[in-house]
Scaffold this motif. Structure first.
Motif, PDB file in Angstrom:
ATOM      1  N   UNK A 160       1.367  -6.669  -6.906  1.00 32.62           N
ATOM      2  CA  UNK A 160       0.752  -6.900  -8.215  1.00 32.62           C
ATOM      3  C   UNK A 160      -0.738  -6.557  -8.157  1.00 32.62           C
ATOM      4  N   UNK A 161      -1.409  -7.022  -7.106  1.00 36.00           N
ATOM      5  CA  UNK A 161      -2.848  -6.763  -6.963  1.00 36.00           C
ATOM      6  C   UNK A 161      -3.132  -5.270  -6.792  1.00 36.00           C
ATOM      7  N   UNK A 162      -2.328  -4.602  -5.948  1.00 36.10           N
ATOM      8  CA  UNK A 162      -2.509  -3.167  -5.732  1.00 36.10           C
ATOM      9  C   UNK A 162      -2.205  -2.411  -7.021  1.00 36.10           C
ATOM     10  N   UNK A 163      -1.145  -2.828  -7.727  1.00 33.00           N
ATOM     11  CA  UNK A 163      -0.781  -2.173  -8.980  1.00 33.00           C
ATOM     12  C   UNK A 163      -1.879  -2.290 -10.020  1.00 33.00           C
ATOM     13  N   UNK A 164      -2.481  -3.475 -10.132  1.00 31.32           N
ATOM     14  CA  UNK A 164      -3.581  -3.678 -11.089  1.00 31.32           C
ATOM     15  C   UNK A 164      -4.750  -2.754 -10.757  1.00 31.32           C
ATOM     16  N   UNK A 165      -5.030  -2.570  -9.450  1.00 26.11           N
ATOM     17  CA  UNK A 165      -6.119  -1.677  -9.045  1.00 26.11           C
ATOM     18  C   UNK A 165      -5.835  -0.228  -9.418  1.00 26.11           C
ATOM     19  N   UNK A 166      -4.538   0.091  -9.615  1.00 26.04           N
ATOM     20  CA  UNK A 166      -4.156   1.451 -10.018  1.00 26.04           C
ATOM     21  C   UNK A 166      -4.012   1.590 -11.533  1.00 26.04           C
ATOM     22  N   UNK A 225       4.240  -4.293  -9.211  1.00 23.33           N
ATOM     23  CA  UNK A 225       4.703  -5.650  -8.940  1.00 23.33           C
ATOM     24  C   UNK A 225       6.102  -5.903  -9.477  1.00 23.33           C
ATOM     25  N   UNK A 226       6.403  -5.367 -10.670  1.00 23.81           N
ATOM     26  CA  UNK A 226       7.740  -5.532 -11.250  1.00 23.81           C
ATOM     27  C   UNK A 226       8.788  -4.807 -10.417  1.00 23.81           C
ATOM     28  N   UNK A 227       8.469  -3.568 -10.016  1.00 27.64           N
ATOM     29  CA  UNK A 227       9.404  -2.789  -9.200  1.00 27.64           C
ATOM     30  C   UNK A 227       9.690  -3.500  -7.883  1.00 27.64           C
ATOM     31  N   UNK A 228       8.638  -4.063  -7.270  1.00 30.10           N
ATOM     32  CA  UNK A 228       8.802  -4.779  -6.007  1.00 30.10           C
ATOM     33  C   UNK A 228       9.636  -6.038  -6.192  1.00 30.10           C
ATOM     34  N   UNK A 262       0.838  -1.199   0.000  1.00 30.62           N
ATOM     35  CA  UNK A 262       0.000   0.000   0.000  1.00 30.62           C
ATOM     36  C   UNK A 262       0.876   1.254   0.000  1.00 30.62           C
ATOM     37  N   UNK A 263       2.001   1.192   0.725  1.00 26.75           N
ATOM     38  CA  UNK A 263       2.942   2.305   0.694  1.00 26.75           C
ATOM     39  C   UNK A 263       3.426   2.555  -0.733  1.00 26.75           C
ATOM     40  N   UNK A 264       3.676   1.468  -1.465  1.00 25.94           N
ATOM     41  CA  UNK A 264       4.090   1.607  -2.863  1.00 25.94           C
ATOM     42  C   UNK A 264       3.020   2.282  -3.697  1.00 25.94           C
ATOM     43  N   UNK A 265       1.746   1.999  -3.370  1.00 27.36           N
ATOM     44  CA  UNK A 265       0.644   2.647  -4.089  1.00 27.36           C
ATOM     45  C   UNK A 265       0.642   4.147  -3.831  1.00 27.36           C
ATOM     46  N   UNK A 266       0.833   4.540  -2.563  1.00 31.26           N
ATOM     47  CA  UNK A 266       0.902   5.961  -2.233  1.00 31.26           C
ATOM     48  C   UNK A 266       2.092   6.623  -2.935  1.00 31.26           C
TER      49      UNK A 266
END
Length: 304
Positions: free
Chosen positions: A271-277, A104-107, A32-36
């Motif tokens: 990956x899941x959070x990234x797809x949601x973005x 997901x790739x960055x992570x 989630x931090x990555x999403x922010x």
């Protein structure tokens, strides 16, 4: 005696469950931090994202040191700075990739750190590597090739920065193994957050006078956040700190090998959070690369 054995087993199961739960919480919060960070990067440079991420760390750790002074022998200032510097520039590379490629790739790139750590511990700390560890390093490198899928012109800029984010973090982790014999854990973390706060300020100034496209991941102007961007920045700082807290709790509850294996759930969450973005799902070859890197990381954790 049987009762004692049963109680001991129950305690171990409870510690295992707590360790797994804490690591899953840390992994989810880190995603989630990555999403922010990705959202904040739409309004500011990755350099500024790193600045705010570390500023929160300085404040929180500084307060903890104020409440409970550190007890340490010291004596390794250059190694302490090296830990902070490598952590800082690897974080620059990571957040730059977060802003420009799927989360997901960055992570996944950043999670190659344990593989490189095993290699650097062998090179610099004379730690022996078992056959399984060497196999893990080989499998990990194959996984990296699957994700990067280099063409005739070689690796892309994002591939190189992704690999470097893992190498830089590995060098930082390797230095921690030596530093923990001389410094309080909070001082080791503070060295990273201090360099990660002061470094961007220096780079903000330098960015006004020159620009090199190849180094744009570490250059940028400071833009005062406004409106919803403050929510992104505050969320970035708080969740980053909470993820570190739960990760530390996890390693304190159960074996490092188990916690290390569970930590790879961060990739799935990312990956899941990234797809949601709006990120696309990884293709088949990339997915194979992710599986190989996760497997290699688990092999390294088990060997330890």
């Amino acid at each position: 005696m049987k009762i004692v054995g049963i109680l001991s087993s129950m305690k171990q199961i409870k510690e295992l469950n707590n360790g797994v739960k804490y690591m899953l919480a840390a992994s989810f919060l880190f995603a989630i931090m990555g999403a922010f960070a990705k959202l904040a990067s739409q309004h500011m440079s990755s350099l500024e994202v790193v600045f705010f991420r570390n500023l929160f760390g300085v404040i929180l750790i500084g307060y903890a040191v104020y409440k409970t002074p550190m007890k340490q022998s010291g004596g390794k200032p250059f190694l302490l700075f090296f830990r902070g510097f490598m952590g800082f520039i690897s974080l620059l590379a990571y957040f730059y990739n977060v802003a420009n490629i799927p989360l997901g790739d960055a992570m996944t790139y950043s999670k190659t750190a344990p593989i490189f750590t095993a290699l650097f511990a062998w090179l610099f700390l004379n730690e022996k590597l078992a056959f399984s560890s060497w196999l893990a390093v080989f499998v990990g490198f194959i996984g990296i090739l699957f994700i990067t899928q280099p063409s005739g012109i070689g690796f892309s800029k994002y591939d190189l920065l992704g690999i470097f984010s893992g190498i830089g973090a590995a060098l930082a982790y390797t230095s921690v193994r030596e530093l923990r014999n001389y410094y309080d854990t909070r001082m080791i973390v503070l060295s990273f957050t201090l360099v990660g706060t002061i470094g961007p300020v220096i780079l903000f100034v330098l960015s006004k006078y020159f620009y090199i496209s190849e180094l744009d991941f570490m250059l940028g102007e400071f833009v005062m956040p406004s409106g919803i961007v403050w929510i992104y920045v505050i969320g970035l700082g708080i969740l980053g700190t909470l993820s570190q807290y739960y990760m530390t709790k996890a390693y304190g509850e159960t074996k490092a090998a188990i916690v290390g294996a569970v930590s790879y759930s961060t990739i799935v969450f990312s990956i899941l959070v990234g797809v949601s973005l709006g990120d696309s799902l990884p293709n088949f070859i990339t997915t194979c690369g992710i599986i190989l890197i996760v497997g290699a990381g688990m092999m390294v954790a088990k060997a330890k």
